[in-house]
Design an enzyme around this catalytic site. Sequence first.
Site, PDB file in Angstrom:
ATOM      1  N   HIS A   1       0.542  -0.917   0.312  1.00 31.33           N
ATOM      2  CA  HIS A   1       0.186  -0.081   0.230  1.00 31.33           C
ATOM      3  C   HIS A   1       1.151   1.427  -0.498  1.00 31.33           C
ATOM      4  O   HIS A   1       0.378   1.988  -1.227  1.00 31.33           O
ATOM      5  CB  HIS A   1      -1.186  -0.291   0.658  1.00 31.33           C
ATOM      6  CG  HIS A   1      -1.795  -1.044   1.206  1.00 31.33           C
ATOM      7  ND1 HIS A   1      -1.819  -1.501   2.363  1.00 31.33           N
ATOM      8  CD2 HIS A   1      -2.624  -1.523   0.357  1.00 31.33           C
ATOM      9  CE1 HIS A   1      -2.857  -2.859   2.365  1.00 31.33           C
ATOM     10  NE2 HIS A   1      -3.556  -2.266   0.947  1.00 31.33           N
TER      11      HIS A   1
ATOM     12  N   ARG B   1      -2.535  -5.175  -9.054  1.00 30.66           N
ATOM     13  CA  ARG B   1      -1.125  -6.558  -8.308  1.00 30.66           C
ATOM     14  C   ARG B   1      -0.818  -7.239  -9.483  1.00 30.66           C
ATOM     15  O   ARG B   1       0.295  -7.687  -9.924  1.00 30.66           O
ATOM     16  CB  ARG B   1      -1.339  -7.058  -6.423  1.00 30.66           C
ATOM     17  CG  ARG B   1      -1.011  -5.860  -5.800  1.00 30.66           C
ATOM     18  CD  ARG B   1      -1.729  -6.343  -4.150  1.00 30.66           C
ATOM     19  NE  ARG B   1      -3.107  -6.766  -5.056  1.00 30.66           N
ATOM     20  CZ  ARG B   1      -3.698  -7.866  -4.072  1.00 30.66           C
ATOM     21  NH1 ARG B   1      -2.968  -7.783  -2.863  1.00 30.66           N
ATOM     22  NH2 ARG B   1      -4.900  -8.128  -4.600  1.00 30.66           N
TER      23      ARG B   1
ATOM     24  N   LYS C   1     -14.982  -7.922   4.986  1.00 31.66           N
ATOM     25  CA  LYS C   1     -14.250  -9.022   5.614  1.00 31.66           C
ATOM     26  C   LYS C   1     -14.722  -8.414   7.107  1.00 31.66           C
ATOM     27  O   LYS C   1     -14.737  -7.414   7.797  1.00 31.66           O
ATOM     28  CB  LYS C   1     -13.723  -7.839   5.131  1.00 31.66           C
ATOM     29  CG  LYS C   1     -12.877  -7.690   3.802  1.00 31.66           C
ATOM     30  CD  LYS C   1     -11.494  -7.063   3.482  1.00 31.66           C
ATOM     31  CE  LYS C   1     -11.050  -7.367   1.807  1.00 31.66           C
ATOM     32  NZ  LYS C   1     -10.665  -6.249   1.694  1.00 31.66           N
TER      33      LYS C   1
ATOM     34  N   SER D   1      -3.002  -7.972   3.157  1.00 31.49           N
ATOM     35  CA  SER D   1      -3.747  -8.034   4.128  1.00 31.49           C
ATOM     36  C   SER D   1      -3.585  -9.006   4.990  1.00 31.49           C
ATOM     37  O   SER D   1      -3.440  -9.556   5.967  1.00 31.49           O
ATOM     38  CB  SER D   1      -4.302  -6.547   4.450  1.00 31.49           C
ATOM     39  OG  SER D   1      -4.098  -5.656   4.083  1.00 31.49           O
TER      40      SER D   1
END
Length: 162
Positions: free
Chosen positions: A20, A93, A44, A131
């Site tokens: 990030h 990514r 989440k 994460s």
Amino acid sequence: MNNNIVAVYPGSFDPPTKGHLDIISRASKIFPKVIVAITENYNKHHMFNLQERVDMMKESVSNIKNVEVDSFSGLLADYLVKIESFFVIRGLRALSDFEYEFQMALMNRTLNQKIETIFLMPDQIYTFLSSSMIKEIAGLGGDFKNLVPEPVYKRFKIKNNL
Ligand code: COA
């Protein structure tokens, strides 16, 4: 350059990673001002609460002077109207990110035609990072010190009494 251009980098950042930070650093070199906008992702279960994530992010970007950290609830499109900025930064990514990002960018634009999403690629050394992976490695006692900013590492140690 229009000095009023503000770019918004939204995410849940639970926790912020060096991937990030890599995106934030790149965005800060392109835009006069970058706002990292932290929110809840209702899909989440978060490990760190919103305030902890804001604090970790603030400490992690304190050396980049044109970056601010904010939080929001509700729709990103509504937050963008509130702060009158319509440039959204997202990191790509790998190809696997594309479909979801494409969907989100177009949905945001459907909600508000002014919204433009700009994709940046992190350094390839961070393309595998997420994460959840950090939380898993930390939970299983693995070494993740080099994958997160120092303030994030410290928080993990405090939270897990290490
Ligand atoms: N380096 C490392 N990890 C990265 C990364 C990078 N450059 N870019 C993304 N990731 C990771 C994130 O950490 C996250 O990991 P996790 O799934 O293990 O938590 C994962 O990739 C996905 O990230 P992202 O897609 O950014 O999810 P998010 O939850 O962080 O952000 C929001 C999604 C918050 C931007 C989106 O849900 C939103 O806008 N919510 C507001 C409500 C709304 O408007 N909804 C309608 C949207 S159209």
